[in-house]
Scaffold this motif. Sequence first.
Motif, short mmCIF file in Angstrom:
data_model
loop_
_atom_site.label_atom_id
_atom_site.label_comp_id
_atom_site.label_asym_id
_atom_site.label_seq_id
_atom_site.Cartn_x
_atom_site.Cartn_y
_atom_site.Cartn_z
N ARG A 19 0.85 -1.19 0.00
CA ARG A 19 0.00 0.00 0.00
C ARG A 19 0.88 1.23 0.00
N LEU A 20 0.76 2.05 -1.03
CA LEU A 20 1.51 3.29 -1.12
C LEU A 20 0.66 4.44 -0.59
N SER A 21 1.33 5.38 0.05
CA SER A 21 0.67 6.60 0.53
C SER A 21 1.43 7.81 0.01
N CYS A 22 0.70 8.89 -0.19
CA CYS A 22 1.33 10.14 -0.62
C CYS A 22 0.58 11.28 0.04
N GLU A 23 1.30 12.04 0.87
CA GLU A 23 0.70 13.17 1.56
C GLU A 23 1.21 14.47 0.96
N ALA A 24 0.29 15.34 0.63
CA ALA A 24 0.64 16.68 0.17
C ALA A 24 0.64 17.61 1.37
N SER A 25 1.70 18.40 1.49
CA SER A 25 1.80 19.32 2.62
C SER A 25 2.31 20.67 2.14
N ASN A 27 1.52 24.99 1.77
CA ASN A 27 0.45 25.96 1.57
C ASN A 27 -0.55 25.43 0.54
N ILE A 28 -1.60 24.78 1.01
CA ILE A 28 -2.59 24.15 0.13
C ILE A 28 -3.97 24.73 0.39
N PHE A 29 -4.57 25.28 -0.67
CA PHE A 29 -5.95 25.76 -0.59
C PHE A 29 -6.90 24.64 -0.97
N SER A 30 -6.61 23.96 -2.07
CA SER A 30 -7.43 22.82 -2.49
C SER A 30 -6.61 21.90 -3.37
N THR A 31 -7.01 20.64 -3.37
CA THR A 31 -6.34 19.62 -4.18
C THR A 31 -7.35 19.03 -5.15
N ASP A 32 -7.01 19.04 -6.43
CA ASP A 32 -7.92 18.51 -7.45
C ASP A 32 -7.53 17.07 -7.75
N ARG A 33 -7.22 16.78 -8.98
CA ARG A 33 -6.86 15.43 -9.37
C ARG A 33 -5.58 14.98 -8.68
N MET A 34 -5.55 13.75 -8.21
CA MET A 34 -4.33 13.13 -7.65
C MET A 34 -4.12 11.80 -8.36
N GLY A 65 -8.49 -4.21 -11.60
CA GLY A 65 -8.85 -5.40 -10.84
C GLY A 65 -7.82 -5.79 -9.80
N ARG A 66 -6.64 -5.20 -9.85
CA ARG A 66 -5.58 -5.52 -8.88
C ARG A 66 -5.23 -4.33 -8.00
N PHE A 67 -5.25 -3.12 -8.56
CA PHE A 67 -4.89 -1.92 -7.81
C PHE A 67 -6.14 -1.10 -7.53
N THR A 68 -6.12 -0.42 -6.38
CA THR A 68 -7.22 0.48 -6.02
C THR A 68 -6.65 1.80 -5.53
N ILE A 69 -7.08 2.89 -6.15
CA ILE A 69 -6.66 4.22 -5.72
C ILE A 69 -7.77 4.82 -4.86
N SER A 70 -7.38 5.52 -3.80
CA SER A 70 -8.35 6.19 -2.93
C SER A 70 -7.69 7.45 -2.37
N ARG A 71 -8.49 8.27 -1.72
CA ARG A 71 -7.94 9.50 -1.18
C ARG A 71 -8.68 9.91 0.07
N ASP A 72 -7.98 10.67 0.91
CA ASP A 72 -8.56 11.29 2.10
C ASP A 72 -8.38 12.79 1.92
N ASN A 76 -5.30 15.48 2.63
CA ASN A 76 -4.57 15.71 1.38
C ASN A 76 -3.68 14.52 1.03
N THR A 77 -4.23 13.35 1.18
CA THR A 77 -3.46 12.13 1.00
C THR A 77 -4.13 11.22 -0.02
N VAL A 78 -3.31 10.61 -0.87
CA VAL A 78 -3.79 9.64 -1.84
C VAL A 78 -3.10 8.31 -1.56
N TYR A 79 -3.82 7.23 -1.77
CA TYR A 79 -3.32 5.89 -1.51
C TYR A 79 -3.40 5.04 -2.78
N LEU A 80 -2.54 4.03 -2.84
CA LEU A 80 -2.62 3.05 -3.91
C LEU A 80 -2.46 1.68 -3.27
#
Length: 121
Positions: A19-25, A27-34, A65-72, A76-80
Amino acid sequence: QVQLVESGGGLVQAGGSLRLSCEASGNIFSTDRMGWYRQAPGKQRELVATISSGGITNYVDSVKGRFTISRDNAKNTVYLQMNSLKPEDTAVYYCNADIKRDKYRPLYNYWGQGTQVTVSS
């Protein structure tokens, strides 16, 4: 400044999971596509999966069918989530995101430094 920091890469046997994680940190106002991209040795960087701010997902055919992307969005975090891994999934995986630093600025595209995923046969 904005930073994307990936974690969760490593060495796994074929058929295993990571499981991969990626946190954006910063000065963030909004996050669109990840999204996640990967680059194997001697090959071009390719798109793996993307997710919109509303949760719409897109995958390259080879991982469907093998990978699932999600976000919180609150974090500001995206997972794989990567299941049923194959040796051909071996690559450096990069996080990518379109981010607004304040409401007056346009979206800018940012990249993480990458995390190595190695799948042994």
